[in-house]
Design a protein around this motif. Structure first.
Motif, PDB file in Angstrom:
ATOM      1  N   THR A   3       0.820  -1.215   0.000  1.00 36.33           N
ATOM      2  CA  THR A   3       0.000   0.000   0.000  1.00 36.33           C
ATOM      3  C   THR A   3       0.853   1.264   0.000  1.00 36.33           C
ATOM      4  N   GLU A   4       2.048   1.208   0.626  1.00 36.33           N
ATOM      5  CA  GLU A   4       2.914   2.385   0.619  1.00 36.33           C
ATOM      6  C   GLU A   4       3.343   2.741  -0.797  1.00 36.33           C
ATOM      7  N   LEU A   5       3.682   1.723  -1.580  1.00 35.57           N
ATOM      8  CA  LEU A   5       4.092   1.973  -2.965  1.00 35.57           C
ATOM      9  C   LEU A   5       2.918   2.503  -3.778  1.00 35.57           C
ATOM     10  N   LEU A   6       1.736   1.948  -3.546  1.00 34.96           N
ATOM     11  CA  LEU A   6       0.538   2.469  -4.211  1.00 34.96           C
ATOM     12  C   LEU A   6       0.296   3.927  -3.831  1.00 34.96           C
ATOM     13  N   GLY A   7       0.618   4.256  -2.583  1.00 36.66           N
ATOM     14  CA  GLY A   7       0.428   5.617  -2.121  1.00 36.66           C
ATOM     15  C   GLY A   7       1.278   6.618  -2.880  1.00 36.66           C
ATOM     16  N   ILE A   8       2.548   6.289  -3.136  1.00 35.91           N
ATOM     17  CA  ILE A   8       3.400   7.248  -3.850  1.00 35.91           C
ATOM     18  C   ILE A   8       3.068   7.275  -5.343  1.00 35.91           C
ATOM     19  N   ILE A   9       2.620   6.149  -5.894  1.00 36.64           N
ATOM     20  CA  ILE A   9       2.174   6.153  -7.294  1.00 36.64           C
ATOM     21  C   ILE A   9       0.950   7.046  -7.441  1.00 36.64           C
ATOM     22  N   ALA A  10       0.017   6.919  -6.492  1.00 41.47           N
ATOM     23  CA  ALA A  10      -1.183   7.760  -6.517  1.00 41.47           C
ATOM     24  C   ALA A  10      -0.822   9.231  -6.349  1.00 41.47           C
ATOM     25  N   SER A  11       0.135   9.520  -5.462  1.00 43.10           N
ATOM     26  CA  SER A  11       0.555  10.907  -5.234  1.00 43.10           C
ATOM     27  C   SER A  11       1.124  11.523  -6.507  1.00 43.10           C
ATOM     28  N   PHE A  12       1.978  10.784  -7.201  1.00 44.55           N
ATOM     29  CA  PHE A  12       2.587  11.324  -8.428  1.00 44.55           C
ATOM     30  C   PHE A  12       1.542  11.476  -9.529  1.00 44.55           C
ATOM     31  N   ALA A  13       0.627  10.512  -9.621  1.00 42.23           N
ATOM     32  CA  ALA A  13      -0.417  10.586 -10.649  1.00 42.23           C
ATOM     33  C   ALA A  13      -1.320  11.802 -10.411  1.00 42.23           C
ATOM     34  N   ILE A  14      -1.727  12.016  -9.166  1.00 42.04           N
ATOM     35  CA  ILE A  14      -2.568  13.184  -8.845  1.00 42.04           C
ATOM     36  C   ILE A  14      -1.815  14.479  -9.130  1.00 42.04           C
ATOM     37  N   THR A  15      -0.517  14.479  -8.847  1.00 47.85           N
ATOM     38  CA  THR A  15       0.309  15.653  -9.133  1.00 47.85           C
ATOM     39  C   THR A  15       0.237  16.024 -10.607  1.00 47.85           C
ATOM     40  N   LEU A  16       0.365  15.026 -11.478  1.00 45.37           N
ATOM     41  CA  LEU A  16       0.316  15.286 -12.922  1.00 45.37           C
ATOM     42  C   LEU A  16      -1.073  15.738 -13.360  1.00 45.37           C
ATOM     43  N   VAL A  17      -2.104  15.134 -12.779  1.00 44.88           N
ATOM     44  CA  VAL A  17      -3.477  15.522 -13.124  1.00 44.88           C
ATOM     45  C   VAL A  17      -3.724  16.997 -12.822  1.00 44.88           C
ATOM     46  N   ILE A  18      -3.103  17.496 -11.762  1.00 44.89           N
ATOM     47  CA  ILE A  18      -3.254  18.909 -11.399  1.00 44.89           C
ATOM     48  C   ILE A  18      -2.295  19.790 -12.185  1.00 44.89           C
ATOM     49  N   ALA A  19      -1.042  19.342 -12.345  1.00 42.02           N
ATOM     50  CA  ALA A  19       0.009  20.185 -12.917  1.00 42.02           C
ATOM     51  C   ALA A  19      -0.191  20.474 -14.402  1.00 42.02           C
ATOM     52  N   VAL A  20      -0.713  19.520 -15.154  1.00 44.01           N
ATOM     53  CA  VAL A  20      -0.854  19.732 -16.603  1.00 44.01           C
ATOM     54  C   VAL A  20      -1.834  20.862 -16.916  1.00 44.01           C
ATOM     55  N   PRO A  21      -3.064  20.822 -16.424  1.00 43.12           N
ATOM     56  CA  PRO A  21      -3.955  21.970 -16.687  1.00 43.12           C
ATOM     57  C   PRO A  21      -3.478  23.257 -16.018  1.00 43.12           C
ATOM     58  N   LEU A  22      -2.777  23.125 -14.878  1.00 46.67           N
ATOM     59  CA  LEU A  22      -2.239  24.311 -14.215  1.00 46.67           C
ATOM     60  C   LEU A  22      -1.196  24.985 -15.099  1.00 46.67           C
ATOM     61  N   LEU A 252      -3.250  11.283   4.708  1.00 43.19           N
ATOM     62  CA  LEU A 252      -3.926  12.184   3.773  1.00 43.19           C
ATOM     63  C   LEU A 252      -3.206  13.523   3.695  1.00 43.19           C
ATOM     64  N   THR A 253      -2.898  14.116   4.853  1.00 42.74           N
ATOM     65  CA  THR A 253      -2.198  15.396   4.832  1.00 42.74           C
ATOM     66  C   THR A 253      -0.798  15.232   4.249  1.00 42.74           C
ATOM     67  N   ASN A 254      -0.195  14.065   4.469  1.00 41.31           N
ATOM     68  CA  ASN A 254       1.118  13.793   3.894  1.00 41.31           C
ATOM     69  C   ASN A 254       1.052  13.833   2.367  1.00 41.31           C
ATOM     70  N   MET A 255       0.018  13.228   1.793  1.00 41.12           N
ATOM     71  CA  MET A 255      -0.156  13.254   0.342  1.00 41.12           C
ATOM     72  C   MET A 255      -0.428  14.674  -0.152  1.00 41.12           C
ATOM     73  N   VAL A 256      -1.286  15.389   0.569  1.00 43.66           N
ATOM     74  CA  VAL A 256      -1.614  16.763   0.170  1.00 43.66           C
ATOM     75  C   VAL A 256      -0.359  17.633   0.151  1.00 43.66           C
ATOM     76  N   GLU A 257       0.474  17.492   1.172  1.00 44.82           N
ATOM     77  CA  GLU A 257       1.668  18.323   1.261  1.00 44.82           C
ATOM     78  C   GLU A 257       2.702  17.961   0.202  1.00 44.82           C
ATOM     79  N   THR A 333       8.791   3.864   2.652  1.00 42.31           N
ATOM     80  CA  THR A 333       8.545   4.128   1.238  1.00 42.31           C
ATOM     81  C   THR A 333       8.050   5.548   1.014  1.00 42.31           C
ATOM     82  N   ALA A 334       7.029   5.934   1.758  1.00 43.54           N
ATOM     83  CA  ALA A 334       6.515   7.301   1.622  1.00 43.54           C
ATOM     84  C   ALA A 334       7.563   8.319   2.059  1.00 43.54           C
TER      85      ALA A 334
END
Length: 575
Positions: A3-22, A252-257, A333-334
């Protein structure tokens, strides 16, 4: 897959989803095109009017640099005295003392230059007034300075030939009103509703299970923590930064930050392509940066999950990886993902203690800061990368027997000299600074003006050298994280790193803007069959090779004396 590895994959994916339109949004904002945030124009007009600014007045690259250095000098003086006399200012419910002159010198330079190196402990070193009206204020302005500088660079390549590069003050104000403030508000609300304090009251008390009375610092922390990450600033409200259970309460806050740290640096790279109408070039640059990030991230994760050989020798199972210095809320991992992100983009915030990481983890953290161009800080990441790119253009041009060109402009001796000076600057500051600190520690550690050796380094030998190397590297890279075994709150470290902080921030901004301004003023040369294309995979590989070779030649001996020597010593414990 855990789950830790899934967490960082999700974090990077969400980052790209936000960064591209930004990135697309930022290109429109700074190009003066219509966006949904145009309702802020009346507010911006009030700021311009009160400040006596004409946002339509065009500036040359020299005028931009003059404006940037002038306003930053004003903040430097204001913050220096505010920190020294903070005990006499309001909003100090815990009665914290004023800073010494040398600590105030180091702190204000650190926050003006977007580094946020902390030689003090956040909750006890500052008052609520200075946390908000000096530190948080500079979180906005230092990030906006870097973004505004990058937009000046963008403007130089948007038109075929130009000497007018927009208005620095307009770019600066829009960076805050259209970007930093709105997103900081969103992130701050998420943190506040998940346990980060927003109170102006003093320390709270509770009785522990052992019956001890414990004082818990608090304060209006959520807003500051939001912008410190969004602006790649990193200074912690609390001494242990985002490893603190109040500053970073949950996964959750760790991912947000960690997502907040990355979205603007990536968005600025993509905004460059949309702004100058060369999207393929931006994606090529993004590709090189991303590959570089993963080349640092993957071995860091492997190192932390592999555990500590010294503990292994005792026959103790390490199924969870190397947990010393880690928060159990996040795991190795995180923590490895955060440590990679925070060092390559010059945020410098931490959710684990880097000093407790495995030797090779320290190696990759150091290398990320030494390269300092895989995404990088707000705006300045693309400027740092540009120096490598210009050198790659120059070398490639010589290899094929053509005058080097970039985006239709000839790269000549003057531009290459500037690039060479900036390239040599970082190794000079890092290695000379480390050499001097090593000499001072060995020769003058007992002097009254320095500090006794026992209080300077808590770790001798190779790791002690790594601590000093990390401090200078972090200062030069405007990062601000540290190996906290180093006792750095003394006159030597406060003054020496203060100088490195200042030079390491502004000269790498001045250099790329000067090169861009000089190139932009030259006659545009239309592309032909012989034009060296800079948006191809081949050229991307060439740029990557330049980055690796330059940094290997500059830093390998120092890295061999520090983290590599410590690693091989630790491996020997298995025998």
């Amino acid at each position: 897959m855990n789950t830790e590895l899934l967490g960082i994959i999700a974090s990077f994916a969400i980052t790209l989803v936000i960064a591209v339109p930004l990135g697309k949004y930022l290109a429109k904002v700074f190009a003066g095109e219509k966006t949904w945030t145009d309702f802020l124009k009346p507010f911006e007009s009030i700021i311009y009017k009160l400040s006596g600014i004409n946002p339509k007045e065009q500036m040359t690259w020299k005028q931009h640099l003059k404006a940037m250095l002038t306003i930053n000098s004003v903040w430097l003086v204001y913050g220096f005295f505010a920190l020294m006399y903070q005990d006499k200012l309001p909003l100090n419910p815990d009665g914290n003392a004023g800073m010494s002159p040398d600590l105030s010198f180091n702190t204000i330079i650190s926050f003006v230059v977007n580094c946020n190196l902390q030689h003090y402990s956040g909750e006890s070193g500052l008052t609520y007034f200075t946390q908000q009206f000096v530190i948080m204020f500079l979180h906005f302005t230092s990030a906006a300075t870097g973004i505004a500088a990058a937009v000046v660079f963008f403007k130089a390549f948007r038109d075929k030939t130009t000497t007018t590069l927009g208005n620095f003050w307009e770019f600066f104000v829009k960076s805050i009103t259209r970007l930093l403030l709105p997103i900081s508000l969103i992130v701050g609300l998420i943190l506040a509703f998940n346990g980060t304090p927003t109170s102006y009251e003093g320390k709270d008390q509770f009785i522990s299970l052992q019956g001890d009375t414990v004082n818990v610092s608090r304060g209006p922390a959520a807003g500051m923590i939001a912008v410190k990450h969004l602006g790649t600033n990193g200074g912690g409200w609390f001494g242990v930064n985002s490893a603190h259970p109040i500053e970073n309460p949950s996964y959750l806050t760790n991912m947000v930050e960690v997502i907040s740290q990355m979205i603007i640096p990536i968005a600025m790279v993509l905004a460059f392509g949309y702004f100058i109408r060369r999207k393929k070039l931006a994606w090529t640059i993004f590709g090189v940066m991303t590959i570089g990030m993963f080349m640092l991230l993957i071995p860091t994760i492997m190192s932390e999950l592999g555990g500590n050989p010294a503990i292994e020798k005792l026959g103790i199972s390490q199924t969870t990886g190397a947990m010393e210095g880690k928060e159990v809320r996040f795991g190795p991992t995180a923590s490895a993902y955060w440590s990679t992100v925070t060092t390559i983009i010059s945020t410098g915030s931490v959710n684990s203690m880097h000093d407790s990481g495995m030797p090779l983890s320290g190696l990759w953290q150091l290398l990320g800061m030494m390269i300092n161009s895989f995404y990088g800080g707000c705006g300045v990441g693309i400027l740092n990368y540009f120096i490598y790119l210009i050198i790659a253009v120059f070398i490639s041009g010589l290899m094929v027997g053509r005058t080097p060109e970039f985006l239709g402009h000839k790269v000549e001796a003057r531009e290459i000299k500037i690039a060479a000076i900036i390239t040599l600057l970082s190794p000079l500051l890092i290695l000379a600074g480390t050499a001097i600190s090593t000499f001072v520690f060995g020769a003058y550690g007992d002097a009254d003006w320095a500090v006794k050796p026992a209080n300077w380094l808590n770790n001798p030998s190779f790791h002690g050298f790594s601590e000093m190397l990390y401090e200078m590297t972090s200062s030069n890279a405007n990062n601000g994280s540290g190996f906290e075994g180093l006792g750095d709150n003394n006159i030597f470290w406060n003054i020496s790193t203060g100088i490195v902080l200042f030079l390491g921030r502004f000269l790498p901004i001045i250099g790329p803007i000067a090169i861009a301004g000089l190139l932009g003023a030259k006659k545009y040369i239309p592309e032909s069959a012989g034009t060296l294309k800079t948006d191809t995979k081949t050229f991307a590989l060439m740029t990557f090779a330049v980055i690796l070779v330059l940094n290997a030649l500059s830093y390998f001996p120092a890295l061999a004396l520090g983290p590599l020597a410590e690693y091989f010593t630790m491996i020997g414990l298995r025998e």
